[in-house]
Scaffold this active site. Structure first.
Site, PDB file in Angstrom:
ATOM      1  N   SER A  62      -7.916  18.420 -66.240  1.00 44.75           N
ATOM      2  CA  SER A  62      -8.334  18.102 -67.610  1.00 44.75           C
ATOM      3  C   SER A  62      -7.795  19.120 -68.593  1.00 44.75           C
ATOM      4  CB  SER A  62      -9.856  18.075 -67.710  1.00 44.75           C
ATOM      5  OG  SER A  62     -10.219  17.904 -69.068  1.00 44.75           O
ATOM      6  N   LYS A  76     -13.830  14.500 -61.696  1.00 41.84           N
ATOM      7  CA  LYS A  76     -12.982  14.327 -62.900  1.00 41.84           C
ATOM      8  C   LYS A  76     -13.382  13.025 -63.602  1.00 41.84           C
ATOM      9  CE  LYS A  76     -10.103  14.817 -66.155  1.00 41.84           C
ATOM     10  NZ  LYS A  76      -9.351  13.738 -66.579  1.00 41.84           N
ATOM     11  N   HIS A 133     -16.487  13.757 -65.363  1.00 43.96           N
ATOM     12  CA  HIS A 133     -16.093  14.557 -66.529  1.00 43.96           C
ATOM     13  C   HIS A 133     -15.709  13.613 -67.676  1.00 43.96           C
ATOM     14  CE1 HIS A 133     -12.831  16.141 -69.050  1.00 43.96           C
ATOM     15  NE2 HIS A 133     -13.330  17.361 -68.873  1.00 43.96           N
ATOM     16  N   ASN A 134     -14.899  12.605 -67.342  1.00 43.41           N
ATOM     17  CA  ASN A 134     -14.458  11.675 -68.388  1.00 43.41           C
ATOM     18  C   ASN A 134     -15.618  10.839 -68.916  1.00 43.41           C
ATOM     19  OD1 ASN A 134     -12.002  12.733 -67.751  1.00 43.41           O
ATOM     20  ND2 ASN A 134     -10.931  10.787 -67.821  1.00 43.41           N
ATOM     21  N   GLU A 149     -17.299  12.961 -71.236  1.00 35.75           N
ATOM     22  CA  GLU A 149     -16.385  13.026 -72.398  1.00 35.75           C
ATOM     23  C   GLU A 149     -16.578  11.804 -73.308  1.00 35.75           C
ATOM     24  OE1 GLU A 149     -12.111  13.778 -71.378  1.00 35.75           O
ATOM     25  OE2 GLU A 149     -11.743  11.839 -72.316  1.00 35.75           O
TER      26      GLU A 149
END
Ligand code: 6PG
Length: 621
Positions: free
Chosen positions: A288, A343, A346-347, A350
């Site tokens: 990222s 990940k 994480h997105n 986000e």
């Protein structure tokens, strides 16, 4: 070269044997006077060494006429090395066997028939001027490993390969090169579309001068040291499988492929298993930070076989961002596709952080602020709510095009590349209520329907927002409330996956590698590193409880005011709804259970029966 006892003779002989060239022990070339001095335990002076070093230099020159040779010599001072390589600097390679005073003393003491007093060894360390241009070798490695390492470096092959020179791939290449790694870069050739991409890229940046550039897979692979380390920076999805298929015939046993894209975690697990059958290792690494992060230091989330990770650790940790304690924002996450899973989450986090900032900006706009004023308001929140996304939103809002702000001209339909979609699917599959992520995703989906929105807008009356009775501080507190719920849900999803798949993930460490380099880095994330050391549930931490209690009244006020004024704030609203749900002792699900039993005899459990037995009622009689 190296101090006495560093293993020069053993390594030198093996290397000479392996390379099939002559071996010479420098000690065998001393003049008689030097030998007498040394046998009396007297240290040699620079003057004593002068002639000896000259004769070794002549020896090397003579050997070079035929082929090459290995000479071992302590060569501790820079000027000794200059003398030894006089006139043949370009044909000389220094290999420095490096160890600490304690390590070498320990080695010497273990050897039979070898005595060296520690004073003499100490004096060698005192005069040692470490070479800058040598191949440095840790003496603790096994001789076989040392030989392999030296050979790799002598052949000047690249340590790391980067496959795919898109925006992220290019930035990672420059990052690796800036950190002194010798790399090979590959980009495919597509007639008229992708021509000489790697070569052109190399010529653009001075740091890539020692990098090798290719559009031929076989040549690219052949320039890499073995076991090869190749990072794939191509589009996630089927492309990864095509690239693996193309690479496989050129790879050797134990080579390592690293997928640095946003791949689906289930696919990563499959790829690890498939490649294992071919004796190739596969690491799935979430990365990222976008273009700038990739260049200056991204957050990296690698997973797969732990042993394999140790072979790529140095590269990934060196190029990664560093946290506030200067530790790399890269850590071995766990087995299988756990790196790509986190990940993906994480997105998801986000998406929500972005959606919340969009909602907050809309509220501030409806309070009468123009984009510059909204930016000023967001800027004033930095002390309490600093984050990368808050920071970029502030600059975005300030950007003008002519007289008007650019944001006013951007079409209001949000795109996506699929990771928010996957996070929502994963939540549903794992039975975890990641409602904010779903809400942020579906808000993007609603935005696609621009034409329908325009058409339907005509059919219904909407309240004007002039009655919006909230302060900017209320908005800040509602925002902070929703952000805590967002992070609670994100870490909950990771924790549930970790239990379900036996990944044994370390939530605090995950928060730590997200404190820098990545899109969701924030002050809150830094606080969570500590919180998650004690618990995997954010809402049981005393500090978080206090914050929630403090922010909740504002969150309620902002959301209800938005509802009354017909302002769309799905993520803020969902934060309150979810929070009320997860803190409710008696939920309305008793009615659902009764309905299920009524029409489908699905049975239900009773709160007045501790046996956990399932009951059925004949509802119609
Ligand atoms: C990052 C980002 C990045 C993501 C893009 C696009 O961590 O650097 O998460 O990996 O792919 O931001 O995501 P969407 O197109 O789905 O918004």
């Amino acid at each position: 070269m190296g101090v006495s006892g560093s293993g020069k003779s053993t390594v030198g002989k093996l290397l000479a044997e392996d390379l099939n060239i002559p071996f010479f022990d420098g000690d065998d070339f001393h003049a008689k006077s030097n030998i007498i001095k040394m046998s009396r335990g007297q240290a040699l002076t620079d003057g004593d060494r002068f002639g000896w070093l000259q004769s070794l230099n002549s020896l090397a020159k003579k050997q070079l006429e035929k082929n090459s040779c290995i000479i071992v010599c302590s060569a501790l001072k820079k000027k000794y090395r200059e003398l030894l390589s006089k006139d043949i600097q370009n044909n000389t390679k220094w290999i420095f066997l490096q160890g600490s005073f304690e390590e070498i003393t320990d080695r010497i003491n273990k050897r039979t028939n070898h005595f060296m007093n520690s004073e003499m060894l100490k004096s060698q360390f005192d005069i040692l001027e470490e070479p800058k241009d040598a191949i440095k070798i840790d003496i603790n490695l096994k001789p076989k490993e040392i030989i392999a390492l030296v050979k790799n470096q002598l052949e000047s092959k690249s340590e790391f390969g980067l496959f795919g020179l898109g925006v992220m791939g290019k930035s990672l290449c420059r990052n690796l090169a800036n950190n002194g790694f010798k790399i090979s870069m590959f980009n495919r050739h597509v007639d008229g579309l992708e021509v000489d991409i790697a070569k052109k890229f190399k010529s653009e940046f001075p740091e890539l001068s020692s990098a090798s550039a290719f559009d031929d897979i076989s040549a690219f692979v052949n320039t890499l040291q073995q076991p090869r380390r190749i990072m794939l920076m191509v589009n996630a999805g089927k492309t990864i499988d095509y690239v693996i298929k193309d690479l496989l015939p050129h790879l050797s046993e134990n080579d390592i492929l690293i997928d640095g894209g946003n791949s689906n975690y289930k696919k990563t697990k499959e790829r690890i298993e498939y490649l294992k059958t071919k004796n190739i290792h596969f690491i799935g690494a979430g990365i990222s930070g976008g273009e700038e992060g990739a260049l200056k230091g991204p957050s990296i989330m690698p997973s797969g076989d732990k042993e394999t990770y140790t072979q790529v650790k140095d590269y990934l940790e060196t190029i990664s961002a560093k946290d506030e304690n200067n530790l790399p924002c890269c850590t071995y996450v766990g087995p299988q596709g756990s790196g790509h899973f986190i990940k993906m989450v994480h997105n998801g986090i986000e998406y929500v952080e972005m959606q919340l900032l969009a909602e907050v900006s809309t509220i501030l706009k409806n309070l009468g602020q123009n984009p510059d004023q909204i930016a000023n308001t967001l800027d004033s929140w930095k002390d309490k709510a600093s984050s990368y996304l808050l920071e970029i939103t502030t600059s975005i809002l300030r950007k003008k095009e002519g007289e008007d702000w650019l944001v006013n001209k951007i079409l209001d339909t949000a795109g996506n590349k699929g990771t928010g979609n996957w996070t929502t699917i994963a939540s549903a599959e794992l039975g975890v209520p990641s409602t904010l992520i779903a809400s942020a995703l579906f808000s993007r989906y609603i935005s696609f329907y621009k034409e329908e929105r325009i058409r339907l807008n005509i059919n219904f009356e909407r309240q004007s927002s002039s009655e919006l009775n909230v302060t900017t501080n209320n908005v800040l507190e509602a925002y902070q409330f929703a952000r805590i719920i967002n992070h609670y849900q994100g870490f909950k999803l990771i924790n549930e996956a970790s239990k379900k798949f036996s990944w044994n993930l370390n939530l605090s460490e995950i928060a730590r590698i997200w404190t820098n380099g990545c899109i969701i880095k924030s002050r809150l994330m830094q606080d969570l590193v500590e919180v998650l050391k004690d618990t995997d549930n954010l809402l049981v931490n005393a500090q978080i409880i206090a914050m929630i209690n403090h922010y909740k009244p504002s969150a309620k006020k902002v959301v209800s005011q938005c509802v009354l004024n017909d302002l769309t704030v799905p993520a803020l609203s969902e934060a309150i709804q979810f929070f009320n749900g997860i803190t409710t002792v008696y939920a309305s699900a008793n009615i659902i259970q009764a309905q299920r039993d009524y029409f489908g005899a699905h049975t239900y459990q009773r709160i007045d029966d501790n046996s956990e037995k399932f009951h059925h009622t004949d509802w119609k009689n």
